[in-house]
Write a protein that holds these residues in place. Structure first.
Motif, PDB file in Angstrom:
ATOM      1  N   LEU A  38       0.817  -1.213   0.000  1.00 62.89           N
ATOM      2  CA  LEU A  38       0.000   0.000   0.000  1.00 62.89           C
ATOM      3  C   LEU A  38       0.852   1.265   0.000  1.00 62.89           C
ATOM      4  CD1 LEU A  38      -2.771  -1.005   2.585  1.00 62.89           C
ATOM      5  CD2 LEU A  38      -2.893  -1.111   0.092  1.00 62.89           C
ATOM      6  N   ILE A  45      -3.010   0.812  -7.281  1.00 58.82           N
ATOM      7  CA  ILE A  45      -3.919  -0.130  -6.619  1.00 58.82           C
ATOM      8  C   ILE A  45      -5.333   0.163  -7.105  1.00 58.82           C
ATOM      9  CG2 ILE A  45      -4.775  -1.020  -4.424  1.00 58.82           C
ATOM     10  CD1 ILE A  45      -1.862  -1.576  -4.818  1.00 58.82           C
ATOM     11  N   GLU A  47      -9.534  -0.759  -7.842  1.00 54.45           N
ATOM     12  CA  GLU A  47     -10.631  -1.220  -6.999  1.00 54.45           C
ATOM     13  C   GLU A  47     -10.664  -2.745  -6.919  1.00 54.45           C
ATOM     14  OE1 GLU A  47     -12.559   0.708  -5.054  1.00 54.45           O
ATOM     15  OE2 GLU A  47     -11.169   2.243  -5.753  1.00 54.45           O
ATOM     16  N   LYS A  50      -8.179  -3.767  -4.303  1.00 56.34           N
ATOM     17  CA  LYS A  50      -8.720  -3.492  -2.962  1.00 56.34           C
ATOM     18  C   LYS A  50      -9.764  -4.536  -2.579  1.00 56.34           C
ATOM     19  CE  LYS A  50      -8.118   1.547  -3.233  1.00 56.34           C
ATOM     20  NZ  LYS A  50      -8.808   2.853  -3.180  1.00 56.34           N
ATOM     21  N   SER A  77      -1.657  -4.440   9.146  1.00 59.79           N
ATOM     22  CA  SER A  77      -1.224  -4.546   7.749  1.00 59.79           C
ATOM     23  C   SER A  77       0.202  -5.073   7.613  1.00 59.79           C
ATOM     24  CB  SER A  77      -1.338  -3.183   7.052  1.00 59.79           C
ATOM     25  OG  SER A  77      -0.607  -2.193   7.760  1.00 59.79           O
ATOM     26  N   ILE A 153      -6.651   0.205   3.387  1.00 57.44           N
ATOM     27  CA  ILE A 153      -6.841  -0.256   2.006  1.00 57.44           C
ATOM     28  C   ILE A 153      -7.656   0.757   1.202  1.00 57.44           C
ATOM     29  CG2 ILE A 153      -7.906  -2.037   0.576  1.00 57.44           C
ATOM     30  CD1 ILE A 153      -7.249  -4.049   2.786  1.00 57.44           C
ATOM     31  N   LEU A 154      -8.725   1.270   1.795  1.00 57.28           N
ATOM     32  CA  LEU A 154      -9.591   2.195   1.054  1.00 57.28           C
ATOM     33  C   LEU A 154      -8.883   3.493   0.734  1.00 57.28           C
ATOM     34  CD1 LEU A 154     -13.147   1.859   2.644  1.00 57.28           C
ATOM     35  CD2 LEU A 154     -12.216   0.754   0.620  1.00 57.28           C
ATOM     36  N   LEU A 156      -5.536   4.009   1.015  1.00 54.63           N
ATOM     37  CA  LEU A 156      -4.132   3.796   0.637  1.00 54.63           C
ATOM     38  C   LEU A 156      -3.224   4.671   1.492  1.00 54.63           C
ATOM     39  CD1 LEU A 156      -4.472   3.685  -3.268  1.00 54.63           C
ATOM     40  CD2 LEU A 156      -4.440   1.770  -1.665  1.00 54.63           C
ATOM     41  N   ALA A 193     -15.364   3.931  -2.403  1.00 57.52           N
ATOM     42  CA  ALA A 193     -15.929   2.742  -1.767  1.00 57.52           C
ATOM     43  C   ALA A 193     -17.454   2.811  -1.726  1.00 57.52           C
ATOM     44  CB  ALA A 193     -15.396   2.611  -0.349  1.00 57.52           C
TER      45      ALA A 193
END
Length: 500
Positions: A38, A45, A47, A50, A77, A153-154, A156, A193
């Motif tokens: 990340l 990265i 979708e 993710k 992470s 993750i969403l 980054l 998201a």
């Protein structure tokens, strides 16, 4: 530990107990931790990535919670590994007894270090409040940690990255105190998201552990959110590759078409510089040897009074004038079986019967073309000098030549032989708005028939002596207007062109 096996678990291989290098041995994951992936600025990265990461972690944790271990306790992470196939695998779980001394040493050494507090940002509030939290953690605490990983993750970015002005120690104090409203990361509702996913993350952050969903519930919710979409990244990559392959074929087809169009443009330009047969041989890498032609007809023309006109015009006006005039000539000769050899200054040279032989038609093609050019000249207006009337001299001669390509850089297709010189003399010894013919051209036109000619008589041609020449006055069936030859002054200034 050795009995645990799952696609989203980094399986336990064994322990090295050689002091001081006591360590856990597990399979190598080529892409490092999720935290490393990340943090890479040069990686895009998407979708799909993710979505796959989110699914892999939840599936691995659901398996771990059903195992005898019951919980992880250190989910973050940096403990989620990514293999070469981009599959996330849960690592650093179990064997809690090995961590007791490690935890005590870290607490003594790092209690005041930022890294120590940063390592606790994934820890659930109820565990932060415990003096001695269990090393194996709790299932509810893992769910909270999973929610923090989803924020990474969403967005980054690091946990609680939107509060960069606060120290990790201050953030943990706010979480531990449990003030209302509870302190959690902020997720913008306008991010990429789905809103249902943000609702799930916020559910994982619930203050009361019993209000958080289980990983079984999380897995079912994710399936509902993505509506049965394939969450396997490798399958998605294969599907993307298939689409890309199809798209690539379209791109290749389009690029091939563009290449063919560009090649056609290049070929057209080359064919304007060289005869087509000669150009094709050069493209194929063949040698172009000089070739002799027994009978061709050559056209020469130049502008009467060009020196005087050029002297009172700017260089730009002269170039524009010649370009306009010879573009008009080029349009005319396109309708005849002739080849434009070159233009030098105000001189214009055309041939027929070379490089493609056409029997005895070459004299007729050149003669009719000369009449057509003479007609176009009578209608031509000099843009920068409208008071001046354009006049040209035209000379034609028929005879043998040798033709070939001269030079490697900017190659030119040139004609050689006395026929070229004589055609040039026909032009320079002619008169304004007249088409001057040699006797050989006259004989060939007579045999073809239909051409209206008038004998000029014996005249002295420079370098040739006395020659009988003729004027071409017209052609039967030629309907375009021509100058009134009867009113043309026969002693017009000839101004021979030294470029010949």
């Amino acid at each position: 530990m050795r009995d645990l096996s799952h696609d989203n678990i980094n399986c336990f291989t064994g322990i090295c107990v050689d002091v001081p290098n006591v360590c856990i041995v597990s399979p190598y994951c080529a892409r490092g931790s999720l935290q490393d992936v990340l943090a890479k600025d040069d990686m895009r990265i998407t979708e799909d990535f993710k979505m796959s990461f989110i699914k892999d972690i939840s599936t691995g944790m659901e398996f771990l919670h059903r195992s005898p271990l019951l919980s992880h306790g250190r989910l973050k992470s940096s403990n989620i590994l990514v293999d070469k196939r981009w599959v996330c695998k849960i690592g650093d779980f179990g064997v809690c007894k090995l961590r007791i001394e490690d935890k005590e040493a870290s607490a003594k050494v790092d209690n005041e270090e930022t890294s120590f507090w940063s390592s606790l940002l994934w820890t659930a509030p109820e565990l932060l409040r415990m003096p001695e939290p269990p090393l194996s953690g709790t299932p509810e605490g893992d769910v909270y940690s999973y929610g923090i990983v989803l924020q990474e993750i969403l967005l980054l970015d690091k946990p609680f990255s939107m509060f960069s002005e606060k120290e990790p120690k201050d953030i943990l104090k706010l979480i531990r105190d449990g003030t209302r409203p509870v302190f959690r990361p902020e997720l913008p509702r306008d991010c990429t998201a789905k809103s249902e996913l943000i609702d799930l993350i916020e559910a994982c952050w619930k203050e009361a552990p019993e209000n958080r969903p289980t990983f079984r519930t999380i897995c079912r919710t994710l399936k509902s959110i993505y509506k049965g979409k394939n969450l396997n990244l490798l399958d998605n990559l294969l599907a993307m590759m298939e689409k890309y392959t199809d798209h690539l074929e379209e791109i290749v087809e389009e690029r091939t078409k563009q290449l063919q169009e560009e090649k056609a443009k290049t070929d057209r330009l080359l064919y304007q510089m060289l005869p087509k047969t000669v150009a094709d041989d050069l493209i194929k890498g063949k040698n172009t040897n000089p070739e002799a032609f027994a009978s061709v007809t050559i056209y020469f023309s130049d502008i009467v009074g060009f020196t005087k006109l050029a002297s009172k015009s700017s260089p730009l006006e002269v170039v524009q004038f010649l370009n306009h005039l010879y573009s008009m000539f080029d349009d005319v000769i396109d309708h005849y079986d002739v080849y434009k050899v070159e233009t030098i200054g105000d001189a214009y040279m055309v041939s027929s019967g070379v490089p493609e032989t056409n029997g005895d038609r070459h004299a007729g093609e050149i003669a009719t073309m000369a009449l057509d050019i003479l007609h176009s000249v009578t209608r031509f207006k000099i843009a920068h000098s409208p008071d001046d009337t354009l006049q040209i001299r035209i000379g034609l001669h028929t005879g043998p030549v040798v033709a070939g390509v001269v030079g490697l850089k900017m190659p030119r297709y040139c004609l050689f032989g006395d026929t070229v010189n004589t055609a040039s003399r026909m032009e320079s010894s002619g008169q304004a708005l007249q088409i001057h013919l040699s006797h050989t051209t006259y004989d060939l036109l007579t045999s073809l028939g239909g051409y209206l000619m008038e004998e000029r008589g014996l005249i002295d041609i420079k370098g040739k002596g006395q020659m009988t020449t003729h004027w071409l006055r017209g052609k039967k069936g030629f309907q375009k207007s021509l100058p009134d030859f009867r009113n043309i002054v026969t002693n017009s200034t000839t101004e021979p062109n030294c470029s010949h």
